[in-house]
Design a protein around this motif. Structure first.
Motif, PDB file in Angstrom:
ATOM      1  N   GLN A 196       0.840  -1.205   0.000  1.00 45.21           N
ATOM      2  CA  GLN A 196       0.000   0.000   0.000  1.00 45.21           C
ATOM      3  C   GLN A 196       0.870   1.248   0.000  1.00 45.21           C
ATOM      4  N   LYS A 197       0.244   2.396  -0.308  1.00 48.19           N
ATOM      5  CA  LYS A 197       0.993   3.655  -0.319  1.00 48.19           C
ATOM      6  C   LYS A 197       1.322   4.096   1.102  1.00 48.19           C
ATOM      7  N   GLY A 198       2.416   4.874   1.234  1.00 49.53           N
ATOM      8  CA  GLY A 198       2.787   5.456   2.516  1.00 49.53           C
ATOM      9  C   GLY A 198       2.011   6.738   2.762  1.00 49.53           C
ATOM     10  N   THR A 199       2.020   7.182   4.012  1.00 52.57           N
ATOM     11  CA  THR A 199       1.283   8.403   4.379  1.00 52.57           C
ATOM     12  C   THR A 199       2.207   9.337   5.184  1.00 52.57           C
ATOM     13  N   VAL A 200       2.159  10.630   4.828  1.00 50.54           N
ATOM     14  CA  VAL A 200       2.898  11.619   5.621  1.00 50.54           C
ATOM     15  C   VAL A 200       2.103  11.850   6.900  1.00 50.54           C
ATOM     16  N   THR A 201       2.629  11.392   8.022  1.00 52.15           N
ATOM     17  CA  THR A 201       1.883  11.442   9.292  1.00 52.15           C
ATOM     18  C   THR A 201       2.251  12.654  10.154  1.00 52.15           C
ATOM     19  N   ASP A 202       3.402  13.248   9.910  1.00 51.40           N
ATOM     20  CA  ASP A 202       3.802  14.361  10.788  1.00 51.40           C
ATOM     21  C   ASP A 202       4.789  15.274  10.064  1.00 51.40           C
ATOM     22  N   ILE A 203       4.593  16.578  10.203  1.00 53.85           N
ATOM     23  CA  ILE A 203       5.540  17.576   9.675  1.00 53.85           C
ATOM     24  C   ILE A 203       5.834  18.574  10.792  1.00 53.85           C
ATOM     25  N   THR A 204       7.098  18.712  11.151  1.00 54.42           N
ATOM     26  CA  THR A 204       7.475  19.716  12.158  1.00 54.42           C
ATOM     27  C   THR A 204       8.514  20.655  11.556  1.00 54.42           C
ATOM     28  N   GLU A 205       8.393  21.917  11.882  1.00 53.76           N
ATOM     29  CA  GLU A 205       9.360  22.917  11.397  1.00 53.76           C
ATOM     30  C   GLU A 205       9.868  23.736  12.571  1.00 53.76           C
ATOM     31  N   LYS A 206      11.163  24.014  12.540  1.00 52.63           N
ATOM     32  CA  LYS A 206      11.728  24.899  13.569  1.00 52.63           C
ATOM     33  C   LYS A 206      12.895  25.687  12.978  1.00 52.63           C
TER      34      LYS A 206
END
Length: 691
Positions: free
Chosen positions: A251-261
């Motif tokens: 199955q396809k992967g999923t972007v579960t979290d994005i953090t920026e600093k």
């Protein structure tokens, strides 16, 4: 009346004399209307040796150990007696009103001068010049702020305690080991734990066993991320890696979290000596000793950097006023320097100014004197560039970048992508921006996996840079002495310098097995070094320190005496002495490797390999070897076997007269004139017959 100024080296004395108008040059000093400037040559005196103090200590015997004298005392070093005698005569002159200590501003420099003044029994006032650079301005400012020498008494007590501690521990333990195991085994308060650090790293390498493992990576728009695992070497089987990839690919992967600093990184602080030695070793493979020599030359000869033997990376607050002048000295170094000057030489790194973090000397930075690059060697230029680049970082903006962290999940397995965007380049050189991926939460990722086989790599041997870092961490030695300790270990054949790093020799490995465990680990030496620093700060008694050292020395010698460990001398070869039949010992000398007879009553000695001379073979014109024969030495060519008698000193030194030279040249020229060949002569005769 005049001041007697004692510098550490002739070059420093020459600089001081120019500033102080001491223009009358004598063999051992410079003299002016108000001053006499003389110099030491490093140490002119040293602690007395055991044989100077007690007749019983002349021979190395276990019964006389430990040697604990009530008072060690000092004695002149033989090679510099002339200079010491000259200072003694100057000190007794009636027109001398006081002395000024102008030796290196540090622990050892203090000891150099104090021993001289003690030996010549100087009974007049003594003052101290304390400067961190050799420029005219620094010298003038230093003499305006000259202080009573009494203010530096604690520094002297610390230096004296260090010297006596090295005497007590080093001489006693070295004698005990050498006598017990019948070989020259050198141990010391700092050198032994330093050697042990190199050996510890070697053991890690020896115990290492390579292992195959597999890395699973995910590719998204040209960016790669490895599979997140607790153990990065956990997948040791390709089938297991392929099975995992097959499961994730369903199955396809999923972007579960994005953090920026945002991350702000200020420029590094200026160098102390240890850090520049470490970095020069990493960049240019310079030894610690070579780097120290180069920085010393930039300080003493060229006067373009401050005092090198510093352990601080900070500056004092009163130095803020000097920043513009220092920038003007390096105005041609980089385009941004003019901008820094235009903006008032504002230091952006405010944290560099901390009085409480400057010990004897501040950080290593450029002076107010402009460099003359044509006078610098290539290596001096490299070190100077490093110092100036670090200094300029103080005026640059901090480096700022936005850091994005993205997590992509395939069921329970995750991959973490990172991409950074530079907001302000600041002190770091500008880099070409990389193509960024536009991520969003919930975004679906098409699986694109790769499996790569890899092999675990062993730890690297310590090099001089990494060893210096460990010595600094455990307070082994001082920035000024660490290079010397490394060189001593190499010269005493306990450690070897190789292309890959530092290695402990077979002799060194054995020494670490035989020597006291408390000397092998750095804890005891670290405690001693901290106590020496406390003595210099006036927070600990040198008398109490030496009482503890004496007790430790007795314990260390007792441990060696009662040890049941065995020693094998790996330098003893299977070769036999031709004179007495005893085994020969291989030894490293300045002149190459030699064989010595192990029989103390036999003086047989020869080279391991013949010495190559500059004398050329008359046949092949290559350099000939010197062979020690029964009837004396002679030349031999190893290529064609030609031998030639070696002239004695008288014959070698005899010069050829002009008449002999002309006669020899004429003879050579006559020989070189073309002779008529037999074929030419036959043709000539045939032509004459035809006539």
């Amino acid at each position: 009346m005049k001041q007697l100024i004692i510098a550490e080296k002739p070059s420093v004395a020459r600089d001081l004399s120019k500033v102080l108008n001491a223009n009358q040059k004598n063999k051992n000093y410079f003299e002016g209307p108000n001053v006499i400037v003389t110099w030491a040559l490093g140490h002119l005196l040293g602690l007395k040796m055991p044989e100077d103090l007690n007749k019983e200590w002349q021979s190395w015997q276990m019964e006389t150990l430990p040697m604990i004298p009530k008072n060690i005392g000092i004695k002149p070093l033989p090679k510099t007696r002339g200079q010491l005698k000259s200072i003694q005569q100057l000190a007794k002159r009636k027109d001398i009103s006081e002395a000024v200590i102008a030796t290196d501003a540090g622990r050892e420099g203090e000891l150099v001068a104090r021993w001289i003044l003690e030996y010549v029994r100087f009974d007049k006032p003594v003052k101290r010049l304390w400067i961190s650079s050799q420029t005219t301005k620094a010298i003038k400012d230093g003499f305006k702020n000259i202080r009573p020498a009494k203010e530096y008494d604690n520094l002297y007590y610390s230096a004296l305690a260090r010297a006596k501690a090295d005497w007590l521990v080093g001489l006693n333990v070295t004698r005990a080991l050498t006598v017990k195991y019948e070989d020259s085994l050198s141990a010391g308060r700092v050198q032994t734990p330093t050697l042990a650090m190199v050996r510890q790293q070697e053991k890690k390498i020896e115990q290492f066993r390579p292992q195959n493992y597999f890395v699973i990576s995910l590719d998204v728009a040209g960016q790669k991320a490895k599979l997140n695992q607790k153990n990065p070497y956990g997948i040791t089987d390709r089938e297991a890696a392929e099975k995992l990839v097959k499961e994730m690919s369903q199955q396809k992967g999923t972007v579960t979290d994005i953090t920026e600093k945002e991350k702000t990184e200020p420029a590094p602080l200026p160098y102390d000596l240890t850090e520049i030695q470490r970095e020069a070793n990493a960049r240019y493979q310079f030894s610690a000793k070579k780097t120290l020599s180069l920085v010393q030359s930039l300080y003493e000869t060229h006067k373009i950097v401050t005092y090198p033997r510093t352990d601080s990376k900070y500056l004092t607050n009163d130095m803020k006023a000097t920043m513009k002048e220092r920038l003007q000295a390096v105005v041609d170094f980089a385009p941004e320097v003019k901008t820094y000057i235009k903006h008032g030489a504002q230091v952006k790194q405010k944290r560099v100014f901390q009085d409480n973090k400057v010990t004897d000397h501040h950080a290593l930075i450029p002076t107010e004197q402009r460099p003359r690059f044509e006078k610098l060697s290539t290596d001096e230029q490299r070190i100077y560039n490093m110092i100036v680049t670090r200094f300029l970082g103080l005026f640059a903006e901090a480096h700022k970048e936005s850091q994005q962290k993205v997590t992509v999940a395939f069921q329970k397995e995750t991959f973490t992508f990172r991409q950074n965007k530079v907001l302000v380049a600041g002190w770091k050189p500008a880099e070409e921006a990389k193509k960024a991926v536009q991520w969003s939460e919930g975004m679906k990722i098409v699986p694109s996996f790769t499996i790569e086989k890899a092999l675990t790599t062993p730890p690297k041997p310590l090099n001089e840079g990494t060893l210096l870092g460990k010595m600094e961490k455990h307070s082994l030695g001082t920035p000024a002495t660490r290079a010397e300790i490394i060189e001593k270990l190499i010269k005493s054949e306990l450690m070897e310098r190789t292309n890959t790093g530092l290695l402990v020799s077979p002799k060194g490995k054995q020494l670490l097995e035989l020597v006291n465990p408390s000397l092998v680990t750095p804890e005891l030496t670290e405690k001693w070094e901290k106590q020496l620093e406390a003595i210099a700060d006036g927070k600990y008694s040198s008398k109490q320190f030496l009482q503890e050292i004496e007790a430790d020395t007795k314990k260390l010698v007792s441990e060696v005496k009662h040890s049941d460990k065995k020693y094998q001398d790996f330098s003893i070869t299977a070769k036999k002495c031709p004179e007495c039949g005893s085994p020969l010992r291989e030894k490293n000398t300045r002149d190459g490797k030699i064989y010595n007879c192990t029989n103390p009553e036999c003086n047989y000695r020869r080279r391991k390999d013949p010495k190559v001379s500059n004398h050329r073979c008359p046949q092949c014109h290559r350099k000939m070897e010197i062979i020690d024969g029964k009837n004396g030495s002679y030349f031999r060519c190893k290529y064609d076997g030609t031998t030639e008698k070696m002239l004695d000193k008288k014959e070698r030194s005899k010069k050829m007269t002009k008449h002999e030279e002309r006669r020899l040249l004429k003879k050579i020229n006559d020989q070189e004139e073309p002779q008529e060949s037999p074929l030419a002569a036959a043709l000539k005769a045939a032509m004459e017959d035809k006539k």
